[in-house]
Design a protein around this motif. Structure first.
Motif, short mmCIF file in Angstrom:
data_model
loop_
_atom_site.label_atom_id
_atom_site.label_comp_id
_atom_site.label_asym_id
_atom_site.label_seq_id
_atom_site.Cartn_x
_atom_site.Cartn_y
_atom_site.Cartn_z
N GLY A 1 1.44 4.92 6.01
CA GLY A 1 2.87 4.76 5.76
C GLY A 1 3.59 4.02 6.87
O GLY A 1 3.07 3.87 7.98
N ASP A 2 4.78 3.53 6.55
CA ASP A 2 5.64 2.82 7.50
C ASP A 2 4.95 1.63 8.18
O ASP A 2 5.24 1.31 9.33
N GLY A 3 4.01 1.00 7.47
CA GLY A 3 3.32 -0.16 8.01
C GLY A 3 2.11 0.15 8.87
O GLY A 3 1.46 -0.75 9.38
N TYR A 4 1.77 1.42 9.05
CA TYR A 4 0.68 1.83 9.94
C TYR A 4 -0.60 2.17 9.20
O TYR A 4 -0.57 2.67 8.07
N VAL A 5 -1.72 1.92 9.88
CA VAL A 5 -3.04 2.33 9.41
C VAL A 5 -3.73 3.11 10.52
O VAL A 5 -3.39 2.98 11.69
N ILE A 6 -4.70 3.91 10.12
CA ILE A 6 -5.59 4.58 11.05
C ILE A 6 -6.97 4.00 10.77
O ILE A 6 -7.39 3.88 9.61
N PRO B 1 0.81 -1.21 0.00
CA PRO B 1 0.00 0.00 0.00
C PRO B 1 0.85 1.27 0.00
O PRO B 1 2.00 1.28 0.45
N GLN B 2 0.23 2.32 -0.49
CA GLN B 2 0.83 3.66 -0.51
C GLN B 2 0.05 4.53 0.48
O GLN B 2 -1.15 4.31 0.69
N PRO B 3 0.69 5.53 1.08
CA PRO B 3 -0.06 6.42 1.98
C PRO B 3 -1.32 6.96 1.30
O PRO B 3 -1.30 7.35 0.14
N GLY B 4 -2.40 6.93 2.05
CA GLY B 4 -3.69 7.40 1.54
C GLY B 4 -4.56 6.30 0.98
O GLY B 4 -5.75 6.52 0.73
N ASP B 5 -4.02 5.09 0.79
CA ASP B 5 -4.80 3.96 0.27
C ASP B 5 -5.80 3.46 1.31
O ASP B 5 -5.52 3.44 2.51
N LEU C 1 -0.57 -2.28 10.47
CA LEU C 1 -1.49 -3.04 9.63
C LEU C 1 -1.44 -4.51 9.97
O LEU C 1 -2.48 -5.17 10.07
N LYS C 2 -0.25 -5.06 10.19
CA LYS C 2 -0.16 -6.49 10.48
C LYS C 2 -0.86 -6.85 11.78
O LYS C 2 -1.39 -7.95 11.92
N LYS C 3 -0.91 -5.93 12.75
CA LYS C 3 -1.64 -6.18 14.00
C LYS C 3 -3.14 -6.12 13.76
O LYS C 3 -3.90 -6.95 14.25
N VAL C 4 -3.58 -5.10 13.01
CA VAL C 4 -5.01 -4.93 12.75
C VAL C 4 -5.54 -6.09 11.92
O VAL C 4 -6.61 -6.63 12.19
N ALA C 5 -4.79 -6.50 10.91
CA ALA C 5 -5.24 -7.59 10.03
C ALA C 5 -5.09 -8.95 10.69
O ALA C 5 -5.91 -9.85 10.45
N GLY C 6 -4.07 -9.13 11.51
CA GLY C 6 -3.84 -10.43 12.12
C GLY C 6 -3.67 -11.49 11.05
O GLY C 6 -2.92 -11.30 10.10
N ASN C 7 -4.40 -12.57 11.17
CA ASN C 7 -4.33 -13.66 10.19
C ASN C 7 -5.33 -13.49 9.05
O ASN C 7 -5.43 -14.36 8.19
N ASN C 8 -6.08 -12.39 9.07
CA ASN C 8 -7.07 -12.16 8.01
C ASN C 8 -6.39 -11.62 6.75
O ASN C 8 -5.40 -10.89 6.84
#
Length: 180
Positions: free
Chosen positions: A29-34, A8-12, A63-70
């Protein structure tokens, strides 16, 4: 629908495929989501209270924490009909919400509404709209009384055909009988 990029790119917009519903987040960015989540949500599985929550908190998490195994994907599906804001503005708007508690309603103010509002300044949710249509269809088939959140003018034509109109967050009771 989804463009399927795994970088992903920032803003996606990020669509996360949870067992019962899709969760939405904004990549910054940097692997993070809001994203918007209820306080009981582990961010990995989603809590059972997510569907009935009335308040939620805006969080910045990996993102990897929010998504988990999904599974997840970049899904900027509304770019075909709405113009995204400049990336810098999307990120600035998103970051000012971190830590804020916001109203939450599965059909009228959910995680998809939140992130589309940040990206496009227009809050839309196909997931909510299709849920209203499914509920309406089930009610017609079963001949039951159904309380449905009324949606804004951004609703799809299917909802308009169902004659569900009015102000976001208000409720209308639609009493249906068999044979209608």
């Amino acid at each position: 629908m989804a463009d399927g990029r795994s970088h992903p790119q920032p803003g996606d917009l990020i669509e996360i495929f949870r067992p019962v519903y899709q969760h939405w987040a904004l990549y910054v960015g940097d692997g993070y989501v809001i994203h918007v989540t209820d306080e009981g949500d582990s961010s990995v599985l989603g809590s059972s209270s997510s569907m009935s929550a009335t308040r939620a908190k805006v969080k910045k998490e990996l993102l990897k924490k929010v998504a988990g195994n999904n599974k997840w994907c970049v899904n900027n599906k509304y770019d075909r009909s709405l113009t995204p804001l400049p990336v810098e503005e999307i990120i600035r708007r998103a970051e000012q919400w971190i830590g804020v508690e916001v109203p939450y309603n599965v059909l009228g103010s959910n995680c998809e509404h939140f992130v589309t509002g940040l990206r496009y300044r227009n809050r839309v949710s196909d997931q909510a709209t299709s849920g209203i249509v499914r509920s309406f269809t089930a009610a017609v088939a079963g001949g039951v009384s159904l309380a449905v959140p009324v949606v804004t003018a951004t609703a799809t034509a299917a909802v308009a055909v169902a004659v569900i109109v009015g102000f976001a967050g208000a409720f209308a009771e639609i009493t249906l009988s068999k044979g209608l």
